[in-house]
Design a protein around this motif. Structure first.
Motif, mmCIF file in Angstrom:
data_model
loop_
_atom_site.group_PDB
_atom_site.id
_atom_site.type_symbol
_atom_site.label_atom_id
_atom_site.label_comp_id
_atom_site.label_asym_id
_atom_site.label_seq_id
_atom_site.Cartn_x
_atom_site.Cartn_y
_atom_site.Cartn_z
ATOM 1 N N VAL A 105 0.848 -1.190 0.000
ATOM 2 C CA VAL A 105 0.000 0.000 0.000
ATOM 3 C C VAL A 105 0.884 1.240 0.000
ATOM 4 O O VAL A 105 1.811 1.365 0.806
ATOM 5 C CB VAL A 105 -0.923 0.017 1.241
ATOM 6 N N ILE A 106 0.574 2.171 -0.891
ATOM 7 C CA ILE A 106 1.309 3.433 -0.946
ATOM 8 C C ILE A 106 0.564 4.487 -0.135
ATOM 9 O O ILE A 106 -0.640 4.379 0.090
ATOM 10 C CB ILE A 106 1.486 3.917 -2.400
ATOM 11 N N PRO A 107 1.256 5.537 0.335
ATOM 12 C CA PRO A 107 0.568 6.619 1.048
ATOM 13 C C PRO A 107 -0.509 7.250 0.171
ATOM 14 O O PRO A 107 -0.292 7.478 -1.025
ATOM 15 C CB PRO A 107 1.691 7.609 1.355
ATOM 16 N N SER A 108 -1.640 7.547 0.752
ATOM 17 C CA SER A 108 -2.770 8.075 -0.027
ATOM 18 C C SER A 108 -2.437 9.404 -0.689
ATOM 19 O O SER A 108 -2.893 9.696 -1.792
ATOM 20 C CB SER A 108 -4.000 8.234 0.870
ATOM 21 N N TRP A 109 -1.599 10.226 -0.022
ATOM 22 C CA TRP A 109 -1.275 11.542 -0.576
ATOM 23 C C TRP A 109 -0.348 11.460 -1.788
ATOM 24 O O TRP A 109 -0.123 12.456 -2.474
ATOM 25 C CB TRP A 109 -0.640 12.426 0.499
ATOM 26 N N MET A 110 0.193 10.277 -2.071
ATOM 27 C CA MET A 110 1.142 10.126 -3.176
ATOM 28 C C MET A 110 0.471 9.637 -4.460
ATOM 29 O O MET A 110 1.103 9.582 -5.517
ATOM 30 C CB MET A 110 2.242 9.148 -2.753
ATOM 31 N N LYS A 111 -0.810 9.325 -4.399
ATOM 32 C CA LYS A 111 -1.464 8.703 -5.553
ATOM 33 C C LYS A 111 -1.488 9.603 -6.779
ATOM 34 O O LYS A 111 -1.484 9.116 -7.915
ATOM 35 C CB LYS A 111 -2.876 8.277 -5.174
ATOM 36 N N SER A 112 -1.495 10.918 -6.582
ATOM 37 C CA SER A 112 -1.536 11.829 -7.724
ATOM 38 C C SER A 112 -0.249 11.782 -8.536
ATOM 39 O O SER A 112 -0.208 12.231 -9.680
ATOM 40 C CB SER A 112 -1.787 13.265 -7.247
ATOM 41 N N GLU A 113 0.821 11.241 -7.936
ATOM 42 C CA GLU A 113 2.109 11.190 -8.627
ATOM 43 C C GLU A 113 2.316 9.880 -9.384
ATOM 44 O O GLU A 113 3.332 9.702 -10.039
ATOM 45 C CB GLU A 113 3.242 11.365 -7.611
ATOM 46 N N LEU A 114 1.362 8.969 -9.272
ATOM 47 C CA LEU A 114 1.510 7.681 -9.945
ATOM 48 C C LEU A 114 0.991 7.761 -11.368
ATOM 49 O O LEU A 114 0.182 8.609 -11.711
ATOM 50 C CB LEU A 114 0.761 6.599 -9.164
#
Length: 313
Positions: A149-158
Motif C-alpha cells: 500500500v502506498i501513502p494516499s497523498w502520493m497517488k496523484s504522482e503515480l
C-alpha cells in the motif's frame, strides 16, 4: 590627504577590473562558457564506449572540469564537445548539466551500450527510443496483510504502472523554464533528431563479429522508436526484464539515458540516445554477455552516432 586616498582607491579598483578581465580571457567567458562556439554534445557512459570516438576528434582541445575531460573539436565535420557521463543516473545528470553550463550546447547525443528488454531484439541491435523514463523513481510501498500500500497523498504522482513487489514507479517532479513545475514519467526525444535517425538507419552498416571472431547469429538491426527506461541498477534478472517489458513496453534498459533526457528537457535542449545491446538484461538463460559483446556493441553505437552527427544540420 582625502584626494590621495580617493586616487589610490580608483587605481586599485581599475587594477582589480583589469585582472578580472584577464582571468575571463584565459578561462571562462563572462557568461560562464569555456568555449563560445555552438556545439553538439556527444557523450558516453564510460571509457570503453568512447575510445573510438575520441580518436576521431579533429582539432581537439581538452578542458578538465571536476576531474572529467571535455574535448572540443570536430566529429564527422561538425563542431562537438565530447565527454563521459559516468555510470549511473546521478553522474549522468551532473555531467550533462556541467556541459550545458560551460559550453554552448545546441544538441545532446548519447552513444552507449545497454541491456535488451524487448524479446524481439537481439545482442548487437541498436535502439533509438523516442522517449525515456526513470523506472526507479518510485515509492517502496508498505507491506500489509492486504498487499503493498502506498501513502494516499502520493497517488496523484503515480502513472498507473504496476509495481514490482514493493517497488511502485511514479512520476518525477520537473522544473522547466516557461512551464514551471510538473510531474512526468516519460521524457520525449526531439522529433527532428528522430527523423535524422530514421534516415541514418536505412544506410548504416552494423558489425556482427567481435574482435575475437565471436559472431552474432543474425545481422544486427537499427530500431527507431519505442520506449527506453533507466535506473541506477545494473539489471541481470530475467523476471525484472519481463516486468520492464510488460509494464513499460521498454525495448531497452540502461543506467543513464533517462537522466540525460530529464536534464535536457528541463533545459530545453534537444536530446537523442543511441543504445546498442551488449546483453539481454538477464534474459538469455546463460551468463551475462556484456563483456563478450561490449566492444562490438560500442562500435555499432559509435557508427550510428557518427552518421547521425554527419546528417544533422
Amino acid at each position: 590627504m582625502q584626494d590621495t586616498f580617493t586616487l589610490r582607491w580608483v587605481l586599485a579598483a581599475a587594477l582589480t577590473a583589469f585582472l578580472l578581465l584577464g582571468a575571463l580571457s584565459v578561462g571562462a567567458s563572462a557568461d560562464g562558457f569555456l568555449d563560445q562556439k555552438p556545439r553538439i554534445a556527444v557523450m558516453s557512459a564510460f571509457q570503453p564506449e568512447w575510445t573510438n570516438l575520441k580518436k576521431e576528434i579533429q582539432e581537439p582541445t581538452e578542458y578538465m572540469i571536476n576531474g572529467n575531460s571535455f574535448i572540443t573539436g570536430k566529429l564527422a565535420g561538425k563542431d562537438v564537445v565530447l565527454f563521459l557521463s559516468g555510470v549511473s543516473t546521478v553522474n549522468a545528470a551532473m555531467n550533462t548539466q556541467i556541459a550545458l553550463d560551460r559550453f554552448s550546447v545546441t544538441t545532446v547525443v548519447f552513444s552507449g551500450i545497454a541491456g535488451g528488454v524487448d524479446p524481439d531484439l537481439h545482442i548487437g541491435d541498436v535502439v533509438i527510443a523516442d522517449r525515456w523514463g526513470q523506472y526507479l523513481e518510485s515509492v517502496f510501498a508498505r507491506e500489509t496483510p492486504e498487499g503493498f500500500v502506498i501513502p494516499s497523498w502520493m497517488k496523484s504522482e503515480l502513472d498507473g504502472f504496476a509495481g514490482y513487489g514493493m517497488i511502485v514507479p511514479r512520476s518525477v517532479e520537473v522544473t522547466r523554464k516557461g512551464t514551471g513545475t510538473e510531474y512526468r514519467f516519460w521524457f520525449p526525444i526531439d522529433p527532428g533528431l528522430l527523423d535524422v535517425a530514421r534516415k541514418v538507419a536505412a544506410k548504416v552498416h552494423l558489425d556482427a563479429c567481435a574482435a575475437d571472431k565471436s559472431c552474432l547469429a543474425r545481422k544486427p538491426e537499427i530500431v527507431v522508436g519505442g520506449n527506453g527506461v533507466s535506473g541506477s541498477a545494473f539489471i541481470d534478472n530475467a523476471k525484472f526484464r519481463e516486468y520492464a517489458w510488460s509494464t513499460f513496453q521498454a525495448k531497452v534498459i540502461d543506467m543513464e539515458s533517462a537522466a540525460v533526457a530529464h536534464v535536457t528537457y528541463a533545459n530545453g535542449v534537444p536530446f537523442l540516445a543511441v543504445r546498442s545491446l551488449s546483453d539481454l538484461a538477464g534474459g538469455s538463460g546463460g551468463p551475462n554477455e556484456m563483456l563478450t559483446f561490449m566492444a562490438l556493441a560500442s562500435r555499432n553505437s559509435e557508427a550510428v552516432v557518427k552518421a547521425i552527427v554527419a546528417e544533422m544540420p
